[in-house]
Design a protein around this motif. Structure first.
Motif, PDB file in Angstrom:
ATOM      1  N   LYS A  42       0.830  -1.205   0.000  1.00 40.62           N
ATOM      2  CA  LYS A  42       0.000   0.000   0.000  1.00 40.62           C
ATOM      3  C   LYS A  42       0.862   1.250   0.000  1.00 40.62           C
ATOM      4  O   LYS A  42       2.030   1.226   0.403  1.00 40.62           O
ATOM      5  CB  LYS A  42      -0.883   0.020   1.253  1.00 40.62           C
ATOM      6  CG  LYS A  42      -1.852  -1.129   1.381  1.00 40.62           C
ATOM      7  CD  LYS A  42      -2.616  -1.011   2.704  1.00 40.62           C
ATOM      8  CE  LYS A  42      -3.487  -2.227   2.915  1.00 40.62           C
ATOM      9  NZ  LYS A  42      -4.198  -2.160   4.223  1.00 40.62           N
ATOM     10  N   VAL A  43       0.258   2.350  -0.375  1.00 42.23           N
ATOM     11  CA  VAL A  43       0.884   3.652  -0.217  1.00 42.23           C
ATOM     12  C   VAL A  43       0.810   4.019   1.267  1.00 42.23           C
ATOM     13  O   VAL A  43      -0.264   3.972   1.873  1.00 42.23           O
ATOM     14  CB  VAL A  43       0.144   4.723  -1.059  1.00 42.23           C
ATOM     15  CG1 VAL A  43       0.747   6.091  -0.838  1.00 42.23           C
ATOM     16  CG2 VAL A  43       0.179   4.336  -2.541  1.00 42.23           C
ATOM     17  N   GLU A  44       1.957   4.377   1.857  1.00 46.33           N
ATOM     18  CA  GLU A  44       2.027   4.649   3.298  1.00 46.33           C
ATOM     19  C   GLU A  44       2.433   6.100   3.543  1.00 46.33           C
ATOM     20  O   GLU A  44       3.386   6.603   2.933  1.00 46.33           O
ATOM     21  CB  GLU A  44       3.075   3.764   3.962  1.00 46.33           C
ATOM     22  CG  GLU A  44       2.883   2.277   3.799  1.00 46.33           C
ATOM     23  CD  GLU A  44       4.075   1.515   4.364  1.00 46.33           C
ATOM     24  OE1 GLU A  44       3.928   0.939   5.454  1.00 46.33           O
ATOM     25  OE2 GLU A  44       5.130   1.494   3.703  1.00 46.33           O
TER      26      GLU A  44
ATOM     27  N   TYR B  36      -9.028   8.463  -5.460  1.00 42.23           N
ATOM     28  CA  TYR B  36      -7.774   8.573  -6.201  1.00 42.23           C
ATOM     29  C   TYR B  36      -7.599   7.313  -7.039  1.00 42.23           C
ATOM     30  O   TYR B  36      -8.233   6.286  -6.770  1.00 42.23           O
ATOM     31  CB  TYR B  36      -6.573   8.693  -5.250  1.00 42.23           C
ATOM     32  CG  TYR B  36      -6.395  10.043  -4.621  1.00 42.23           C
ATOM     33  CD1 TYR B  36      -7.179  10.441  -3.528  1.00 42.23           C
ATOM     34  CD2 TYR B  36      -5.444  10.941  -5.113  1.00 42.23           C
ATOM     35  CE1 TYR B  36      -7.009  11.686  -2.954  1.00 42.23           C
ATOM     36  CE2 TYR B  36      -5.272  12.189  -4.539  1.00 42.23           C
ATOM     37  CZ  TYR B  36      -6.048  12.551  -3.462  1.00 42.23           C
ATOM     38  OH  TYR B  36      -5.885  13.788  -2.908  1.00 42.23           O
ATOM     39  N   GLN B  38      -4.337   4.954  -9.166  1.00 46.88           N
ATOM     40  CA  GLN B  38      -2.914   4.787  -9.392  1.00 46.88           C
ATOM     41  C   GLN B  38      -2.742   3.861 -10.588  1.00 46.88           C
ATOM     42  O   GLN B  38      -3.161   2.691 -10.551  1.00 46.88           O
ATOM     43  CB  GLN B  38      -2.227   4.212  -8.155  1.00 46.88           C
ATOM     44  CG  GLN B  38      -0.715   4.222  -8.248  1.00 46.88           C
ATOM     45  CD  GLN B  38      -0.047   3.788  -6.964  1.00 46.88           C
ATOM     46  OE1 GLN B  38      -0.616   3.038  -6.166  1.00 46.88           O
ATOM     47  NE2 GLN B  38       1.179   4.234  -6.748  1.00 46.88           N
ATOM     48  N   TYR B  87      -8.726   4.047  -5.324  1.00 50.85           N
ATOM     49  CA  TYR B  87      -8.771   4.138  -3.874  1.00 50.85           C
ATOM     50  C   TYR B  87      -9.884   5.075  -3.430  1.00 50.85           C
ATOM     51  O   TYR B  87      -9.957   6.218  -3.885  1.00 50.85           O
ATOM     52  CB  TYR B  87      -7.453   4.683  -3.325  1.00 50.85           C
ATOM     53  CG  TYR B  87      -6.229   3.867  -3.652  1.00 50.85           C
ATOM     54  CD1 TYR B  87      -5.392   4.239  -4.698  1.00 50.85           C
ATOM     55  CD2 TYR B  87      -5.906   2.727  -2.914  1.00 50.85           C
ATOM     56  CE1 TYR B  87      -4.253   3.504  -4.995  1.00 50.85           C
ATOM     57  CE2 TYR B  87      -4.776   1.987  -3.205  1.00 50.85           C
ATOM     58  CZ  TYR B  87      -3.952   2.386  -4.256  1.00 50.85           C
ATOM     59  OH  TYR B  87      -2.832   1.652  -4.540  1.00 50.85           O
ATOM     60  N   PHE B 100      -4.282   5.206   2.732  1.00 53.28           N
ATOM     61  CA  PHE B 100      -4.642   4.371   1.591  1.00 53.28           C
ATOM     62  C   PHE B 100      -4.895   2.938   2.041  1.00 53.28           C
ATOM     63  O   PHE B 100      -4.134   2.364   2.810  1.00 53.28           O
ATOM     64  CB  PHE B 100      -3.503   4.363   0.556  1.00 53.28           C
ATOM     65  CG  PHE B 100      -3.370   5.648  -0.212  1.00 53.28           C
ATOM     66  CD1 PHE B 100      -2.699   6.735   0.328  1.00 53.28           C
ATOM     67  CD2 PHE B 100      -3.901   5.756  -1.490  1.00 53.28           C
ATOM     68  CE1 PHE B 100      -2.567   7.919  -0.386  1.00 53.28           C
ATOM     69  CE2 PHE B 100      -3.774   6.931  -2.219  1.00 53.28           C
ATOM     70  CZ  PHE B 100      -3.108   8.011  -1.661  1.00 53.28           C
ATOM     71  N   GLY B 101      -5.979   2.367   1.506  1.00 54.56           N
ATOM     72  CA  GLY B 101      -6.200   0.943   1.662  1.00 54.56           C
ATOM     73  C   GLY B 101      -5.625   0.208   0.465  1.00 54.56           C
ATOM     74  O   GLY B 101      -4.717   0.705  -0.200  1.00 54.56           O
ATOM     75  N   SER B 102      -6.195  -0.944   0.189  1.00 51.60           N
ATOM     76  CA  SER B 102      -5.722  -1.757  -0.937  1.00 51.60           C
ATOM     77  C   SER B 102      -6.408  -1.386  -2.243  1.00 51.60           C
ATOM     78  O   SER B 102      -5.931  -1.731  -3.319  1.00 51.60           O
ATOM     79  CB  SER B 102      -5.951  -3.235  -0.648  1.00 51.60           C
ATOM     80  OG  SER B 102      -5.267  -3.618   0.522  1.00 51.60           O
TER      81      SER B 102
END
Lengths: 114, 110
Positions: A42-44, B36, B38, B87, B100-102
């Motif tokens: 994930k983005v952290e 969002y 990605q 997301y 952010f989640g998965s």
């Protein structure tokens, strides 16, 4: 349309070396952020910065990390002594601040630690 | 942890509408819903956000249920370039950071 720019796009560094990742946020934005994304994860969130100081940092953001806004346009992330596990994509983001203002992200720096 | 629940993956045909759901049953009254996406390993791209009213911009529409416990992102005419991880993010604290989640991996089929 204004955008967040990050340099370099790819940085390869030996373990133990210092690295500085650079970001130019959108010019009228007041809040600045660094996030990271390890491959496949994930983005952290790492850190947020406002009014020339850190407003919040995550557990990841330990003493090896620092941020700076050295002039009116750049925002940098420094990793003092890199470790293999620091290999990741690092994203800079900026926003005007406030719940109703979106963050805009750069395209990231891929950091590879050898 | 993320305060939202999204399906792991979805697909749709090119040219059709893509409807991506999100559950956020613990949302507070003043928390916005943000979307969002990605694409591959690029930086997250802002799509749209809303509080309680439905919103539309050049990229998408956001439908928020009246009780605000769920929302749907609609891409009206999906293209192959819309293949990405989407997301849904709810809530920001005083530093306005995003959690952010998965996300949902959307595959647009030719």
């Amino acid at each position: 349309e204004p955008e967040v720019t990050q340099t370099p796009s790819h940085q390869v560094t030996q373990m133990g070396q210092e690295v500085i990742l650079r970001c130019v946020p959108i010019s009228n934005h007041l809040y600045f952020y660094w996030y990271r994304q390890i491959l496949g994860q994930k983005v952290e969130f790492l850190v947020s910065f406002y009014n020339n100081e850190i407003s919040e940092k995550s557990e990841i953001f330990d003493d090896q990390f620092s941020v700076e806004r050295p002039d009116g346009s750049n925002f940098t992330l420094k990793i003092r002594s890199t470790k293999l596990e620091d290999s990741a994509m690092y994203f800079c983001a900026s926003s005007e601040g406030g719940q109703n203002q979106p963050q805009h992200f750069g395209d990231g720096t891929r950091l590879s630690i050898l | 942890d993320a305060k939202t629940t999204q399906p792991t993956s979805m697909d749709c045909a090119e040219g059709r509408a893509a409807n991506l759901p999100c559950n956020h049953s613990t949302i507070s009254g003043n928390e916005y819903v943000y979307w969002y996406r990605q694409i591959h390993s690029q930086g997250p791209q802002y799509i749209i956000h809303g509080l309680k009213n439905n919103e539309t911009n050049e990229m998408a529409s956001l439908i928020i249920t009246e009780d605000r416990k769920s929302s749907t992102l609609i891409l009206p005419h999906a293209t192959l370039r819309d293949t990405a991880v989407y997301y849904c993010i709810v809530g920001m604290d005083s530093s306005y950071k995003l959690i952010f989640g998965s996300g949902t991996r959307l595959l647009v089929r030719p």
